[in-house]
Design a protein around this motif. Structure first.
Motif, mmCIF file in Angstrom:
data_model
loop_
_atom_site.group_PDB
_atom_site.id
_atom_site.type_symbol
_atom_site.label_atom_id
_atom_site.label_comp_id
_atom_site.label_asym_id
_atom_site.label_seq_id
_atom_site.Cartn_x
_atom_site.Cartn_y
_atom_site.Cartn_z
ATOM 1 N N TRP A 1 7.614 -1.788 -2.686
ATOM 2 C CA TRP A 1 7.479 -3.186 -1.810
ATOM 3 C C TRP A 1 8.639 -4.271 -3.265
ATOM 4 C CZ3 TRP A 1 4.836 -6.997 -2.496
ATOM 5 C CH2 TRP A 1 4.867 -8.585 -1.231
ATOM 6 N N TRP B 1 10.970 -3.708 0.535
ATOM 7 C CA TRP B 1 10.559 -2.163 1.751
ATOM 8 C C TRP B 1 8.776 -1.716 1.690
ATOM 9 C CZ3 TRP B 1 14.791 1.838 -0.881
ATOM 10 C CH2 TRP B 1 15.973 0.877 -0.934
ATOM 11 N N GLU B 2 8.992 -1.782 3.319
ATOM 12 C CA GLU B 2 7.024 -1.358 3.680
ATOM 13 C C GLU B 2 7.214 -0.088 4.118
ATOM 14 O OE1 GLU B 2 4.751 -5.699 4.496
ATOM 15 O OE2 GLU B 2 5.816 -4.574 6.436
ATOM 16 N N TRP B 3 8.373 0.456 4.837
ATOM 17 C CA TRP B 3 8.082 1.958 4.527
ATOM 18 C C TRP B 3 7.579 1.921 6.543
ATOM 19 C CZ3 TRP B 3 10.867 5.541 1.582
ATOM 20 C CH2 TRP B 3 10.559 4.781 0.780
ATOM 21 N N ARG B 4 7.547 1.253 7.585
ATOM 22 C CA ARG B 4 6.771 0.277 8.348
ATOM 23 C C ARG B 4 7.023 1.917 9.103
ATOM 24 N NH1 ARG B 4 3.678 -3.579 9.762
ATOM 25 N NH2 ARG B 4 2.850 -5.047 8.112
ATOM 26 N N VAL C 1 8.974 5.369 9.255
ATOM 27 C CA VAL C 1 8.563 5.709 8.146
ATOM 28 C C VAL C 1 6.449 5.952 9.149
ATOM 29 C CG1 VAL C 1 7.673 7.697 7.198
ATOM 30 C CG2 VAL C 1 10.200 6.374 6.713
ATOM 31 N N ARG D 1 2.022 8.808 -4.674
ATOM 32 C CA ARG D 1 2.561 8.054 -3.961
ATOM 33 C C ARG D 1 2.389 7.152 -3.498
ATOM 34 N NH1 ARG D 1 0.349 9.427 1.910
ATOM 35 N NH2 ARG D 1 -0.567 8.650 1.526
ATOM 36 N N ASP D 2 0.959 6.506 -2.972
ATOM 37 C CA ASP D 2 1.348 4.513 -2.506
ATOM 38 C C ASP D 2 1.476 3.782 -3.307
ATOM 39 O OD1 ASP D 2 0.770 5.735 -0.141
ATOM 40 O OD2 ASP D 2 -1.176 4.584 0.419
ATOM 41 N N ARG E 1 5.404 3.915 -4.202
ATOM 42 C CA ARG E 1 5.772 3.249 -2.687
ATOM 43 C C ARG E 1 5.588 1.145 -2.820
ATOM 44 N NH1 ARG E 1 2.537 4.820 2.201
ATOM 45 N NH2 ARG E 1 3.945 2.843 3.038
#
Length: 258
Positions: free
Chosen positions: A235, A240-243, A245, A227-228, A231
């Motif tokens: 990025w 996108w950092e998904w902060r 979420v 998952r990471d 992500r």
């Protein structure tokens, strides 16, 4: 003509970059909006070309360096020590070992890095504590003022541990980062760091340092690591950092602007 292990490693690294971005590109082809799809494909192609140029320059620089001619069997000269926060005991242990100049001797290397020799110049290498539980007032009183320890509180997750520092590392000319975190978290941290910092031609290695819970925990599952890893690639491509979420899932995590 013989192909060296260095050339194979360089080719494999560039192939992974191309394959990962190709997958994202295929997803864009199925977009219902052709205009949006074209813009996404243009951005992906631009990012791919930028990453390949950076990786090519990085490999050429390393190949010209006689001290690092043997790929991943060389001496890793750390420019920065990055401690990932989350456990007070682990953070204070990292600070103590940094003061005692005993980080490498006290911590065992992961199995896949057993051929690497890590070197730290403690007089010049700074230690950065990323979103830790301790602050300057919690440091032991015996530490000398000359010890270079920096506190950065912009991160709220493993991904932002690296994205919040990536631009400053590149601006400072950092080429090698040594990551300190728990042994269970280390594989996921290295997977994310190798993508985020690797996009800026920065090499990442890591050492496991246990917290107050000891070393009884095994490695984190492949699902969290995968998952990471995805992500991190999102990025690199989209920024996108998904902060939002992460803040919604973990409302107690607070970042500070640095």
């Amino acid at each position: 003509m013989m192909i060296s292990a260095f050339d194979l490693a360089a080719g494999w690294s560039m192939a992974r970059t191309s394959a990962a971005l190709a997958i994202v590109s295929l997803l864009c082809l199925s977009s219902s909006s052709m205009a949006v799809g074209r813009r996404l494909r243009t951005r992906i192609c631009t990012t791919l070309q930028r990453l390949r140029r950076r990786q090519r320059r990085s490999w050429q620089d390393i190949k010209q360096d006689k001290e690092t001619a043997l790929f991943r069997c060389d001496t890793f000269h750390a420019d920065v020590i990055l401690v990932l926060g989350g456990d007070r005991h682990r953070e204070l242990t990292a600070v103590r070992l940094f003061h005692e100049k005993a980080i490498v001797s006290a911590l065992a290397l992961p199995h896949h890095q057993h051929k690497s020799r890590i070197h730290i110049d403690y007089t010049r290498t700074p230690l950065i504590l990323s979103s830790g539980t301790i602050g300057p007032d919690d440091l032991p009183s015996y530490l000398p003022p000359s010890l270079c320890i920096t506190f950065d509180r912009r991160a709220i997750c493993t991904l932002t541990n690296f994205t919040s520092l990536s631009s400053s590392f590149q601006a400072q000319g950092v080429r090698r980062v040594l990551v300190l975190t728990s042994s269970s978290h280390l594989p996921r941290a290295l997977a994310v760091g190798s993508v985020v910092l690797g996009a800026g031609a920065i090499d990442v290695r890591g050492l496991g340092i246990e917290g107050s819970g000891g070393g009884g925990q095994g490695e984190e599952g492949w699902l969290r690591r995968g998952r990471d890893y995805v992500r991190a690639w999102v990025w690199v491509v989209f920024g996108w950092e998904w902060r939002g979420v992460v803040a919604w899932v973990h409302p107690t995590r607070k970042a500070e602007e640095g």
